[in-house]
Scaffold this motif. Structure first.
Motif, PDB file in Angstrom:
ATOM      1  N   UNK A  87       0.631  -1.635   0.068  1.00  0.00           N
ATOM      2  CA  UNK A  87       0.107  -0.126  -0.004  1.00  0.00           C
ATOM      3  C   UNK A  87       0.687   1.563  -0.022  1.00  0.00           C
ATOM      4  N   UNK A  88       2.095   1.352   0.169  1.00  0.00           N
ATOM      5  CA  UNK A  88       3.159   2.271   0.606  1.00  0.00           C
ATOM      6  C   UNK A  88       3.833   2.285  -1.100  1.00  0.00           C
ATOM      7  N   UNK A  89       3.673   2.134  -2.499  1.00  0.00           N
ATOM      8  CA  UNK A  89       4.153   2.021  -3.697  1.00  0.00           C
ATOM      9  C   UNK A  89       4.773   0.985  -4.079  1.00  0.00           C
ATOM     10  N   UNK A  90       5.518   1.325  -5.411  1.00  0.00           N
ATOM     11  CA  UNK A  90       6.672  -0.452  -5.501  1.00  0.00           C
ATOM     12  C   UNK A  90       8.110  -0.084  -4.399  1.00  0.00           C
ATOM     13  N   UNK A  91       8.274  -1.031  -4.891  1.00  0.00           N
ATOM     14  CA  UNK A  91       9.628  -0.859  -3.479  1.00  0.00           C
ATOM     15  C   UNK A  91      10.503  -2.330  -4.151  1.00  0.00           C
ATOM     16  N   UNK A  92      11.996  -1.368  -5.010  1.00  0.00           N
ATOM     17  CA  UNK A  92      12.785  -1.663  -6.063  1.00  0.00           C
ATOM     18  C   UNK A  92      13.789  -2.608  -4.831  1.00  0.00           C
ATOM     19  N   UNK A  93      13.988  -3.795  -6.378  1.00  0.00           N
ATOM     20  CA  UNK A  93      14.801  -4.711  -5.557  1.00  0.00           C
ATOM     21  C   UNK A  93      16.716  -4.675  -5.807  1.00  0.00           C
ATOM     22  N   UNK A  94      16.441  -3.218  -5.712  1.00  0.00           N
ATOM     23  CA  UNK A  94      18.033  -2.668  -5.711  1.00  0.00           C
ATOM     24  C   UNK A  94      17.991  -2.207  -3.625  1.00  0.00           C
ATOM     25  N   UNK A  95      16.490  -2.084  -3.208  1.00  0.00           N
ATOM     26  CA  UNK A  95      16.832  -1.811  -1.823  1.00  0.00           C
ATOM     27  C   UNK A  95      16.430  -2.529  -0.763  1.00  0.00           C
ATOM     28  N   UNK A  96      15.786  -3.521  -1.524  1.00  0.00           N
ATOM     29  CA  UNK A  96      15.417  -5.148  -0.343  1.00  0.00           C
ATOM     30  C   UNK A  96      16.873  -5.891  -0.539  1.00  0.00           C
ATOM     31  N   UNK A  97      17.545  -5.926  -1.308  1.00  0.00           N
ATOM     32  CA  UNK A  97      18.875  -6.035  -1.549  1.00  0.00           C
ATOM     33  C   UNK A  97      19.921  -5.903  -0.618  1.00  0.00           C
ATOM     34  N   UNK A  98      19.694  -4.747  -1.029  1.00  0.00           N
ATOM     35  CA  UNK A  98      20.629  -3.258  -0.131  1.00  0.00           C
ATOM     36  C   UNK A  98      20.367  -3.502   1.502  1.00  0.00           C
ATOM     37  N   UNK A  99      18.601  -3.754   1.972  1.00  0.00           N
ATOM     38  CA  UNK A  99      18.293  -3.953   3.192  1.00  0.00           C
ATOM     39  C   UNK A  99      18.826  -4.902   3.348  1.00  0.00           C
ATOM     40  N   UNK A 100      18.600  -6.599   2.782  1.00  0.00           N
ATOM     41  CA  UNK A 100      19.068  -7.752   3.066  1.00  0.00           C
ATOM     42  C   UNK A 100      20.280  -8.157   2.702  1.00  0.00           C
ATOM     43  N   UNK A 135       3.818  -8.017  -9.012  1.00  0.00           N
ATOM     44  CA  UNK A 135       3.422  -6.804 -10.346  1.00  0.00           C
ATOM     45  C   UNK A 135       4.894  -6.484 -10.381  1.00  0.00           C
ATOM     46  N   UNK A 136       4.912  -5.992 -11.615  1.00  0.00           N
ATOM     47  CA  UNK A 136       6.492  -5.067 -11.408  1.00  0.00           C
ATOM     48  C   UNK A 136       5.876  -3.669 -12.136  1.00  0.00           C
ATOM     49  N   UNK A 137       6.194  -2.388 -11.634  1.00  0.00           N
ATOM     50  CA  UNK A 137       6.018  -0.789 -11.641  1.00  0.00           C
ATOM     51  C   UNK A 137       6.805  -0.408 -12.636  1.00  0.00           C
ATOM     52  N   UNK A 138       7.147   0.246 -13.718  1.00  0.00           N
ATOM     53  CA  UNK A 138       7.637   0.718 -14.355  1.00  0.00           C
ATOM     54  C   UNK A 138       8.566   2.261 -14.384  1.00  0.00           C
ATOM     55  N   UNK A 139       9.274   3.037 -14.096  1.00  0.00           N
ATOM     56  CA  UNK A 139       9.593   4.017 -14.487  1.00  0.00           C
ATOM     57  C   UNK A 139      10.708   3.870 -13.084  1.00  0.00           C
ATOM     58  N   UNK A 140      11.016   5.346 -13.134  1.00  0.00           N
ATOM     59  CA  UNK A 140      12.161   5.620 -12.131  1.00  0.00           C
ATOM     60  C   UNK A 140      11.787   5.535 -11.176  1.00  0.00           C
ATOM     61  N   UNK A 141      10.875   5.428 -10.681  1.00  0.00           N
ATOM     62  CA  UNK A 141       9.908   5.327  -9.020  1.00  0.00           C
ATOM     63  C   UNK A 141       9.591   3.988  -9.280  1.00  0.00           C
ATOM     64  N   UNK A 142       9.576   3.074  -9.687  1.00  0.00           N
ATOM     65  CA  UNK A 142       9.597   2.042 -10.259  1.00  0.00           C
ATOM     66  C   UNK A 142       9.715   0.170  -9.044  1.00  0.00           C
ATOM     67  N   UNK A 143       9.927  -0.148  -9.580  1.00  0.00           N
ATOM     68  CA  UNK A 143      10.035  -1.673  -8.591  1.00  0.00           C
ATOM     69  C   UNK A 143       8.971  -2.556  -8.483  1.00  0.00           C
ATOM     70  N   UNK A 144       8.674  -3.617  -7.732  1.00  0.00           N
ATOM     71  CA  UNK A 144       7.284  -4.082  -7.547  1.00  0.00           C
ATOM     72  C   UNK A 144       6.081  -4.046  -6.299  1.00  0.00           C
ATOM     73  N   UNK A 145       5.564  -4.821  -5.983  1.00  0.00           N
ATOM     74  CA  UNK A 145       4.254  -4.484  -5.580  1.00  0.00           C
ATOM     75  C   UNK A 145       3.488  -5.801  -5.413  1.00  0.00           C
ATOM     76  N   UNK A 146       2.729  -6.258  -4.245  1.00  0.00           N
ATOM     77  CA  UNK A 146       1.896  -7.202  -4.271  1.00  0.00           C
ATOM     78  C   UNK A 146       0.341  -6.581  -5.381  1.00  0.00           C
ATOM     79  N   UNK A 147      -0.111  -7.936  -5.816  1.00  0.00           N
ATOM     80  CA  UNK A 147      -1.107  -7.210  -6.736  1.00  0.00           C
ATOM     81  C   UNK A 147      -2.354  -7.975  -5.485  1.00  0.00           C
ATOM     82  N   UNK A 148      -1.859  -8.307  -4.272  1.00  0.00           N
ATOM     83  CA  UNK A 148      -3.493  -9.063  -3.245  1.00  0.00           C
ATOM     84  C   UNK A 148      -2.292  -8.454  -1.924  1.00  0.00           C
TER      85      UNK A 148
END
Length: 139
Positions: free
Chosen positions: A22-35, A56-69
């Protein structure tokens, strides 16, 4: 049954997306770095998760991934099956003698029950719970 890094890191991706639901897309780069994980490896895991409709992938400068459910609708078993394949403690169960076959089937069913009754919401709630030690055990 031993879960490989595919299953473990795939769960990491999904838990992080559930935390940010619910907070918008999260880039894999952030998940990789944080973990402290390889971004390249996480990218390889994202593809089958996306193809299965779990992310679900979200493209663009502020893109990343989100849960569809919602996180409460996604089971750990869904994630593990996509990344690890069928849940089975040993190969060739049908060729085993009846006593061993019964044991392997009971183990399989117990693991499936845990995976299919544990949601992403349960996992993020467990992270916030102070009773984490109650779930730690070794065989």
């Amino acid at each position: 049954m031993k879960i490989s890094t595919k299953g473990r890191y795939g769960l990491t991706i999904m838990i992080e997306l559930a935390r940010n639901y619910g907070e918008g897309p999260t880039p894999l780069k952030v998940i990789a770095r944080d973990n402290n994980l390889s971004e390249h490896y996480l990218e390889q895991l994202a593809s089958p998760l996306r193809n299965a409709g779990l992310i679900k992938s979200v493209r663009g400068a502020y893109g990343g991934y989100v849960l569809p459910r919602e996180p409460k609708e996604i089971k750990a078993g869904d994630i593990i099956r996509v990344l690890e394949g069928p849940i089975t403690p040993v190969e060739g169960i049908e060729d085993e003698e009846p006593a061993k076959q019964a044991l392997w089937l009971r183990i399989r069913d117990a693991v499936k029950d845990v995976l299919d009754t544990t949601t992403l919401e349960d996992l993020i709630q467990h992270d916030q719970d102070d009773s984490n030690d109650a779930y730690m055990f070794y065989i």
